[in-house]
Design an enzyme around this catalytic site. Structure first.
Site, PDB file in Angstrom:
ATOM      1  CD  GLN A 240      -3.119   0.676   2.209  1.00 14.75           C
ATOM      2  OE1 GLN A 240      -3.177  -0.410   2.766  1.00 14.75           O
ATOM      3  NE2 GLN A 240      -3.943   1.656   2.505  1.00 14.75           N
TER       4      GLN A 240
ATOM      5  CB  SER B  42       3.051  -4.435   3.874  1.00 17.25           C
ATOM      6  OG  SER B  42       1.858  -4.324   4.607  1.00 17.25           O
ATOM      7  CG  LEU B  43      -1.330  -5.536  -0.485  1.00 18.73           C
ATOM      8  CD1 LEU B  43      -2.502  -6.406  -0.086  1.00 18.73           C
ATOM      9  CD2 LEU B  43      -1.794  -4.267  -1.172  1.00 18.73           C
TER      10      LEU B  43
ATOM     11  NE  ARG C  21      -2.924  -7.774   5.342  1.00 16.19           N
ATOM     12  CZ  ARG C  21      -2.172  -6.735   5.021  1.00 16.19           C
ATOM     13  NH1 ARG C  21      -2.619  -5.857   4.112  1.00 16.19           N
ATOM     14  NH2 ARG C  21      -0.992  -6.542   5.584  1.00 16.19           N
TER      15      ARG C  21
ATOM     16  CG  HIS D 256       2.912  -3.280   9.213  1.00 19.01           C
ATOM     17  ND1 HIS D 256       2.738  -4.625   9.012  1.00 19.01           N
ATOM     18  CD2 HIS D 256       2.764  -2.685   8.001  1.00 19.01           C
ATOM     19  CE1 HIS D 256       2.509  -4.841   7.723  1.00 19.01           C
ATOM     20  NE2 HIS D 256       2.507  -3.677   7.094  1.00 19.01           N
TER      21      HIS D 256
ATOM     22  CD  GLN E 289       2.084  -8.659   6.225  1.00 18.70           C
ATOM     23  OE1 GLN E 289       0.973  -8.146   6.170  1.00 18.70           O
ATOM     24  NE2 GLN E 289       2.695  -9.174   5.174  1.00 18.70           N
TER      25      GLN E 289
END
Length: 329
Positions: A24, A105-106, A130, A216, A265
């Site tokens: 993102q 991440s994503l 999510r 996060h 995560q």
């Protein structure tokens, strides 16, 4: 181009390469528009997503609609779709698959789709859910994320700890991007205080990120608990290509451990520098960033400098030039 997959794979001079997938913040209005004019795979990929989501995801990415492309539950499937669309084009023109992969991440979901741990449609459903859970977690809490560049990581970490204790609220490092670049995440008041202190102590750049939720950090633990119930019901397969996870920068082959990593995560920092260091130590000197933008390409150059070649692959020219590079041309 006249490049066949068989020639690609049999070329003894082919460079070992890694694929990395952005998360993102890499999105932009009009992304992949030029690529879509040449390759129908782009819009076909977005049509698959749209059928699952119940709205026209391609239109959402191509027109500036206030608040849409900043919303986490929309951005996440949009970036996933972009990465998989680019990968499909790459394969169509003769590009092979890498020896190892990672996603920021994503982006880890894009890597897992590419490694055939989950199929694309399943991933679209997961990342939308999510995103919605992440949005719900901070519905009544203001949160922000800031990038901090040019200040010692330990110093930023200490500042986060001090402010968090002083305000009894959440602020912590959300991503270790390089030795002197981190992202700070948490409740707005605390994050801004840390940002101000980082400027005071000599950070070269302190910039607010256009990400809709404070990812996060501990604020995402409620979302992670709910997401765990969802992802546990989804069938995961053993990766066909190694994927380095974000949480502890290791390679997992157990489907259950991969799920555990994705859950953790959500509220744990991304260990991107350790991820890239691990891949480099395994002998990979060439990185292809498969997705919109070039955030990870720039980060890799900060981490490895001249020890690696890193390319953002998201349009016709970059796909072709990267393919020639990988072939040893």
């Amino acid at each position: 181009m006249g490049i066949s997959i068989n020639n690609f794979l049999s070329n003894p001079d082919m460079i070992r390469f890694c694929m990395i997938f952005p998360g993102q913040g890499s999105q932009s209005v009009g992304m992949l528009s030029e690529l879509s004019k040449r390759y129908p795979e782009v819009q076909e990929t977005f049509w698959e997503s749209s059928n699952i989501l119940g709205y026209d995801l391609w239109k959402t990415t191509q027109k500036r609609i206030v608040g849409k492309l900043e919303k986490t539950s929309i951005v996440q499937p949009a970036i996933l779709s972009s990465s998989i669309a680019i990968l499909r084009v790459w394969k169509k023109i003769g590009g092979g698959m890498p020896g190892i992969m990672a996603g920021h991440s994503l982006g880890e979901y894009s890597a897992l789709v590419s490694s055939e741990v989950i199929d694309f449609k399943t991933a679209v459903r997961l990342v939308e859910l999510r995103g919605k859970l992440m949005e719900e977690s901070v519905r009544y809490t203001n949160g922000e994320m800031y990038a901090v560049i040019g200040l010692n990581v330990r110093k930023v970490s200490r500042l986060c700890e001090e402010i968090s204790k002083s305000y009894t609220k959440t602020v912590s490092i959300a991503s270790f991007n390089s030795d002197r670049q981190v992202v700070v995440s948490g409740q707005t008041e605390c994050v801004r205080k840390v940002a101000d202190l980082c400027k005071k102590y000599g950070a070269k750049l302190v910039q607010k990120l256009s990400i809709g939720v404070p990812s996060h950090c501990a604020l995402m633990k409620p979302a992670a608990r709910k997401f765990k119930k969802i992802i546990e019901k989804v069938g995961f397969k053993i990766p066909k290509i190694a994927v380095v996870n974000n949480v502890d920068a290791t390679i997992e082959y157990s489907p259950n451990k991969i799920k555990e990593s994705l859950i953790k995560q959500m509220y744990s920092p991304v260990k991107w520098k350790k991820t890239i260091d691990l891949i480099s130590e395994k002998g990979y000197i060439c990185f292809l960033e498969i997705g919109p933008g070039s955030v990870l390409t720039k980060l890799n150059r900060r981490i490895l400098g001249k020890r690696c070649d890193s390319f953002a692959v998201n349009d016709i020219d970059s796909i072709r030039s990267s393919l020639i590079k990988i072939k040893g041309g």
